[in-house]
Scaffold this active site. Structure first.
Site, PDB file in Angstrom:
ATOM      1  CE1 TYR A 269      -9.717   7.801   2.386  1.00 54.01           C
ATOM      2  CE2 TYR A 269      -9.995   8.852   4.514  1.00 54.01           C
ATOM      3  CZ  TYR A 269      -9.285   8.022   3.671  1.00 54.01           C
ATOM      4  OH  TYR A 269      -8.138   7.408   4.126  1.00 54.01           O
TER       5      TYR A 269
ATOM      6  CE  LYS B  36      -6.238   5.841   6.512  1.00 52.38           C
ATOM      7  NZ  LYS B  36      -5.274   4.739   6.729  1.00 52.38           N
TER       8      LYS B  36
HETATM    9  P1  NAP Z   1      -2.464  -0.714  -0.891  1.00 51.09           P
HETATM   10  O1  NAP Z   1      -1.269  -0.902  -1.734  1.00 51.09           O
HETATM   11  O2  NAP Z   1      -3.762  -1.287  -1.359  1.00 51.09           O
HETATM   12  O3  NAP Z   1      -2.127  -1.219   0.586  1.00 51.09           O
HETATM   13  C1  NAP Z   1      -3.130  -1.495   1.563  1.00 51.09           C
HETATM   14  C2  NAP Z   1      -2.688  -2.728   2.292  1.00 51.09           C
HETATM   15  O4  NAP Z   1      -3.557  -3.061   3.394  1.00 51.09           O
HETATM   16  C3  NAP Z   1      -2.710  -3.935   1.348  1.00 51.09           C
HETATM   17  O5  NAP Z   1      -1.485  -4.625   1.439  1.00 51.09           O
HETATM   18  C4  NAP Z   1      -3.862  -4.739   1.928  1.00 51.09           C
HETATM   19  O6  NAP Z   1      -3.855  -6.110   1.623  1.00 51.09           O
HETATM   20  C5  NAP Z   1      -3.668  -4.468   3.397  1.00 51.09           C
HETATM   21  N1  NAP Z   1      -4.773  -5.018   4.173  1.00 51.09           N
HETATM   22  C6  NAP Z   1      -6.100  -4.782   4.038  1.00 51.09           C
HETATM   23  N2  NAP Z   1      -6.787  -5.540   4.910  1.00 51.09           N
HETATM   24  C7  NAP Z   1      -5.868  -6.276   5.594  1.00 51.09           C
HETATM   25  C8  NAP Z   1      -5.952  -7.255   6.636  1.00 51.09           C
HETATM   26  N3  NAP Z   1      -7.128  -7.648   7.154  1.00 51.09           N
HETATM   27  N4  NAP Z   1      -4.800  -7.805   7.114  1.00 51.09           N
HETATM   28  C9  NAP Z   1      -3.608  -7.442   6.608  1.00 51.09           C
HETATM   29  N5  NAP Z   1      -3.465  -6.511   5.616  1.00 51.09           N
HETATM   30  C10 NAP Z   1      -4.590  -5.950   5.127  1.00 51.09           C
HETATM   31  O7  NAP Z   1      -2.772   0.849  -0.679  1.00 51.09           O
HETATM   32  P2  NAP Z   1      -1.933   2.063  -0.064  1.00 51.09           P
HETATM   33  O8  NAP Z   1      -2.560   3.265  -0.634  1.00 51.09           O
HETATM   34  O9  NAP Z   1      -0.481   1.844  -0.195  1.00 51.09           O
HETATM   35  O10 NAP Z   1      -2.368   2.001   1.477  1.00 51.09           O
HETATM   36  C11 NAP Z   1      -1.448   1.930   2.550  1.00 51.09           C
HETATM   37  C12 NAP Z   1      -1.899   2.864   3.660  1.00 51.09           C
HETATM   38  O11 NAP Z   1      -1.733   4.214   3.226  1.00 51.09           O
HETATM   39  C13 NAP Z   1      -3.366   2.719   4.056  1.00 51.09           C
HETATM   40  O12 NAP Z   1      -3.481   2.878   5.465  1.00 51.09           O
HETATM   41  C14 NAP Z   1      -4.005   3.887   3.338  1.00 51.09           C
HETATM   42  O13 NAP Z   1      -5.215   4.300   3.946  1.00 51.09           O
HETATM   43  C15 NAP Z   1      -2.919   4.912   3.514  1.00 51.09           C
HETATM   44  N6  NAP Z   1      -3.003   6.102   2.644  1.00 51.09           N
HETATM   45  C16 NAP Z   1      -3.134   5.944   1.292  1.00 51.09           C
HETATM   46  C17 NAP Z   1      -3.216   7.080   0.496  1.00 51.09           C
HETATM   47  C18 NAP Z   1      -3.369   6.972  -1.013  1.00 51.09           C
HETATM   48  O14 NAP Z   1      -3.758   7.946  -1.656  1.00 51.09           O
HETATM   49  N7  NAP Z   1      -3.059   5.842  -1.614  1.00 51.09           N
HETATM   50  C19 NAP Z   1      -3.142   8.360   1.071  1.00 51.09           C
HETATM   51  C20 NAP Z   1      -3.001   8.476   2.440  1.00 51.09           C
HETATM   52  C21 NAP Z   1      -2.931   7.338   3.231  1.00 51.09           C
HETATM   53  P3  NAP Z   1      -5.022  -6.597   0.576  1.00 51.09           P
HETATM   54  O15 NAP Z   1      -4.686  -5.977  -0.744  1.00 51.09           O
HETATM   55  O16 NAP Z   1      -4.915  -8.078   0.605  1.00 51.09           O
HETATM   56  O17 NAP Z   1      -6.341  -6.127   1.110  1.00 51.09           O
END
Ligand code: NAP
Length: 273
Positions: A165, A172
């Site tokens: 990570y 984070k």
């Molecule tokens: P996700 O569906 O891939 O969403 C991540 C989003 O961030 C995507 O829409 C992505 O767009 C966007 N993003 C990245 N760079 C960007 C930029 N420069 N400008 C605008 N948008 C941008 O994944 P997710 O897991 O749902 O993630 C959402 C949040 O939850 C993140 O902060 C992640 O760290 C957090 N989180 C996830 C998990 C897990 O296990 N999945 C657990 C805890 C926390 P693009 O696809 O175009 O890059």
């Protein structure tokens, strides 16, 4: 993913308008949150991160009768200016913000943190994954009245080391500290600011982490609930924090991870599938 999750209906968000940042597809955490808020009567606007994503996000936004869909790259000031200007033109005011955005170079999500984190990767990761919340919160707060609420999404890799990570855990940690400072600054205006720390959920972002499979099974086997993190629980926490159910709660990092974060050492035999 199995069957499409369903979300409890009601009117806890009736009359509230909010901006959702971070839907990439139907597996995105932001999309589960959007569906829960819509099921409780919220009116929604979405940002998307580029033309390719618009094709995927537009039908989702339309399915929840979103009133606005606007492109936004959080690393670009002009793009942020334009996105928030669109929200202001459309609604004039904003009741809530969901920030669910993170990114780092794939090369930094494997192996050694100290060896693989270049200056550029460190800066870029912080910019997209931590500073973007500070920037979005400032802009959103300018449109909010007392009672406004915002959340961001974080992960336990901020507090403990998690294999691969790496720099994302450091970002984070900055995001969670930022949440507390933003909560301190906006509190006197009656605006609440919180973070939801979700356990592993299968999304595009999670697919970028090396040995993600190990991460999922370890979380499931070692957690008190012996289960994966259910996106409905994350969406439910978002509903609590963004609605008036969450009154008086601010500056919090709320874990929704089947209890994994409380475990110092898993029970003997727990790690056998
Ligand atoms: P996700 O569906 O891939 O969403 C991540 C989003 O961030 C995507 O829409 C992505 O767009 C966007 N993003 C990245 N760079 C960007 C930029 N420069 N400008 C605008 N948008 C941008 O994944 P997710 O897991 O749902 O993630 C959402 C949040 O939850 C993140 O902060 C992640 O760290 C957090 N989180 C996830 C998990 C897990 O296990 N999945 C657990 C805890 C926390 P693009 O696809 O175009 O890059």
């Amino acid at each position: 993913m199995g069957a499409e999750p369903t979300f409890p209906k009601g009117d806890l968000m009736k009359g509230k308008r909010g901006l959702i940042m971070g839907v990439a597809n139907k597996n995105s955490i932001a999309w589960h949150i959007a569906r829960q808020l819509h099921a409780q009567g919220a009116t929604l606007a979405f940002t998307y991160a580029g033309e390719a994503l618009e094709r995927r996000v537009r039908p989702l936004a339309e399915s929840v009768e979103a009133e606005l869909l606007v492109e936004c790259d959080v690393t670009d000031d002009a793009s942020m200016d334009a996105a928030f200007a669109s929200v202001k033109d459309k609604w004039g005011e904003l009741d809530f913000l969901v920030h669910a955005i993170a990114f780092t170079d794939k090369s930094a999500l494997e192996g050694s943190f100290v060896a693989n984190t270049t200056r550029q990767i460190f800066k870029d990761t912080m910019d997209v994954s931590a500073y973007s919340f500070v920037d979005a919160a400032r802009r959103a707060s300018e449109l909010m009245n007392p009672g406004g609420s915002m959340i961001t999404l974080t992960y336990l890799g901020s507090e403990r080391t998690v294999p691969n990570y790496n720099v994302m855990g450091v970002a984070k940690a900055a995001l969670e500290a930022s949440t507390r400072y933003i909560a301190r600054d906006l509190g006197p205006r009656g605006i609440r600011v919180n973070a939801v720390s979700a356990g592993p959920i299968k999304t595009l972002a999670a697919a970028g982490i090396s040995s993600g499979k190990h991460m999922f099974s370890f979380n499931r086997l070692a957690s008190p609930l012996r289960d994966d993190t259910d996106p409905r629980g994350v969406a439910g926490a978002a509903l609590y924090l963004l609605s008036d159910l969450g009154l008086s709660c601010t500056g919090e990092t709320h874990h929704v991870d089947a209890g994994f974060h409380i475990v110092g050492m898993p029970d003997e035999g727990a790690l056998k599938e």
